[in-house]
Design a protein around this motif. Structure first.
Motif, PDB file in Angstrom:
ATOM      1  N   LEU A  79     -30.171  97.592  -4.233  1.00 49.60           N
ATOM      2  CA  LEU A  79     -29.191  98.104  -3.282  1.00 49.60           C
ATOM      3  C   LEU A  79     -28.368  96.975  -2.670  1.00 49.60           C
ATOM      4  O   LEU A  79     -27.156  97.116  -2.466  1.00 49.60           O
ATOM      5  CB  LEU A  79     -29.896  98.903  -2.185  1.00 49.60           C
ATOM      6  CG  LEU A  79     -30.457 100.265  -2.607  1.00 49.60           C
ATOM      7  CD1 LEU A  79     -31.264 100.880  -1.473  1.00 49.60           C
ATOM      8  CD2 LEU A  79     -29.338 101.210  -3.033  1.00 49.60           C
ATOM      9  N   ASN A  83     -24.419  96.609  -3.110  1.00 49.92           N
ATOM     10  CA  ASN A  83     -23.531  96.473  -1.960  1.00 49.92           C
ATOM     11  C   ASN A  83     -22.573  95.294  -2.151  1.00 49.92           C
ATOM     12  O   ASN A  83     -21.372  95.391  -1.856  1.00 49.92           O
ATOM     13  CB  ASN A  83     -24.359  96.281  -0.690  1.00 49.92           C
ATOM     14  CG  ASN A  83     -23.493  96.224   0.552  1.00 49.92           C
ATOM     15  OD1 ASN A  83     -22.781  97.167   0.875  1.00 49.92           O
ATOM     16  ND2 ASN A  83     -23.540  95.107   1.258  1.00 49.92           N
ATOM     17  N   LYS A  84     -23.094  94.184  -2.666  1.00 50.61           N
ATOM     18  CA  LYS A  84     -22.240  93.019  -2.923  1.00 50.61           C
ATOM     19  C   LYS A  84     -21.203  93.337  -3.996  1.00 50.61           C
ATOM     20  O   LYS A  84     -20.037  92.931  -3.897  1.00 50.61           O
ATOM     21  CB  LYS A  84     -23.102  91.830  -3.356  1.00 50.61           C
ATOM     22  CG  LYS A  84     -23.973  91.254  -2.245  1.00 50.61           C
ATOM     23  CD  LYS A  84     -24.784  90.070  -2.752  1.00 50.61           C
ATOM     24  CE  LYS A  84     -25.640  89.475  -1.639  1.00 50.61           C
ATOM     25  NZ  LYS A  84     -26.469  88.339  -2.125  1.00 50.61           N
ATOM     26  N   ARG A  86     -19.955  96.301  -4.730  1.00 53.14           N
ATOM     27  CA  ARG A  86     -18.938  97.193  -4.172  1.00 53.14           C
ATOM     28  C   ARG A  86     -17.980  96.428  -3.252  1.00 53.14           C
ATOM     29  O   ARG A  86     -16.776  96.686  -3.234  1.00 53.14           O
ATOM     30  CB  ARG A  86     -19.612  98.327  -3.393  1.00 53.14           C
ATOM     31  CG  ARG A  86     -20.357  99.312  -4.281  1.00 53.14           C
ATOM     32  CD  ARG A  86     -19.368 100.143  -5.101  1.00 53.14           C
ATOM     33  NE  ARG A  86     -20.091 101.041  -5.986  1.00 53.14           N
ATOM     34  CZ  ARG A  86     -20.386 100.767  -7.245  1.00 53.14           C
ATOM     35  NH1 ARG A  86     -20.000  99.616  -7.776  1.00 53.14           N
ATOM     36  NH2 ARG A  86     -21.045 101.633  -7.983  1.00 53.14           N
ATOM     37  N   ALA A  87     -18.522  95.505  -2.452  1.00 55.79           N
ATOM     38  CA  ALA A  87     -17.676  94.722  -1.552  1.00 55.79           C
ATOM     39  C   ALA A  87     -16.670  93.896  -2.347  1.00 55.79           C
ATOM     40  O   ALA A  87     -15.493  93.791  -1.972  1.00 55.79           O
ATOM     41  CB  ALA A  87     -18.539  93.815  -0.677  1.00 55.79           C
TER      42      ALA A  87
END
Length: 201
Positions: A79, A83-84, A86-87
């Motif tokens: 996760l 998240n990285k 997606r960022a």
């Protein structure tokens, strides 16, 4: 799941959510239940609640393209990595809307949600008829693929005919399985639901 909890509490007003989940955790760990906990187990049908959670966990893992039995530490690592990823995508202007009708009312095309191209649901062809997999995770992926094959908003009944036919007595069960998976995928933000109660990617 919520309906199950509410139904059991309606039948047993003294039964609490906390009591049910304390027993559920003991069932998961294999610990013996006390007499009071055994009563909670019986009143709350906690074994069924545990099965519902297990199925939901498997469906969530399938939606991400992950194995269903990952340890918690690895889930957290994945996760964080996601998240990285997606960022970094959003920094490049690529946004994967979960609810585009609210988040993206201008109608900019939404990209497909997935960890990578390796985990995206394969494109289906119009002539393809899908087999119904045995495992829940594969079933979740098959339902997403069937929706792609349908190429327009669809109900569970519409998608039923994207799969190889089953005997008439089994059609009701298959329809219920498809509908349950559609609701789960919608709850995860992987599908959208129209005003006509149809689902679309």
């Amino acid at each position: 799941m919520d309906a199950h909890r509410k139904q059991r509490q309606a039948q047993h007003p003294s039964l609490t959510i906390t009591d049910m989940y304390n027993v559920l955790e003991k069932l998961r760990s294999g610990e013996a239940l006390s007499a009071k906990e055994q009563k909670t187990h019986e009143q709350g049908l906690v074994s069924i609640l545990l099965q519902l959670h297990t199925e939901l966990d498997a469906a969530v893992a399938a939606a991400y393209g992950w194995p269903a039995n990952l340890p918690e530490e690895e889930i957290l690592e994945r996760l964080v990595a996601l998240n990285k990823e997606r960022a970094a995508e959003e920094a490049r202007g690529l946004v994967r809307w979960l609810r585009p009708e609210y988040q993206n009312p201008q109608g900019t095309q939404q990209t497909e949600i997935g960890l990578s191209t390796k985990t995206k649901v394969a494109k289906a062809t119009a002539k393809e008829t899908l087999a119904w997999p045995k495992t829940l995770s594969e079933q979740a992926q098959a339902v997403q693929r069937a929706l792609q094959l349908h190429e327009r908003p669809a109900t569970a009944e519409d998608l039923l005919y994207q799969f190889k036919p089953v005997a008439k007595p089994q059609q009701g069960q298959r329809l219920q399985q498809i509908d349950s998976l559609l609701q789960t995928l919608h709850g995860l933000g992987l599908l959208r639901k129209t005003e006509l109660e149809q689902y679309v990617k």
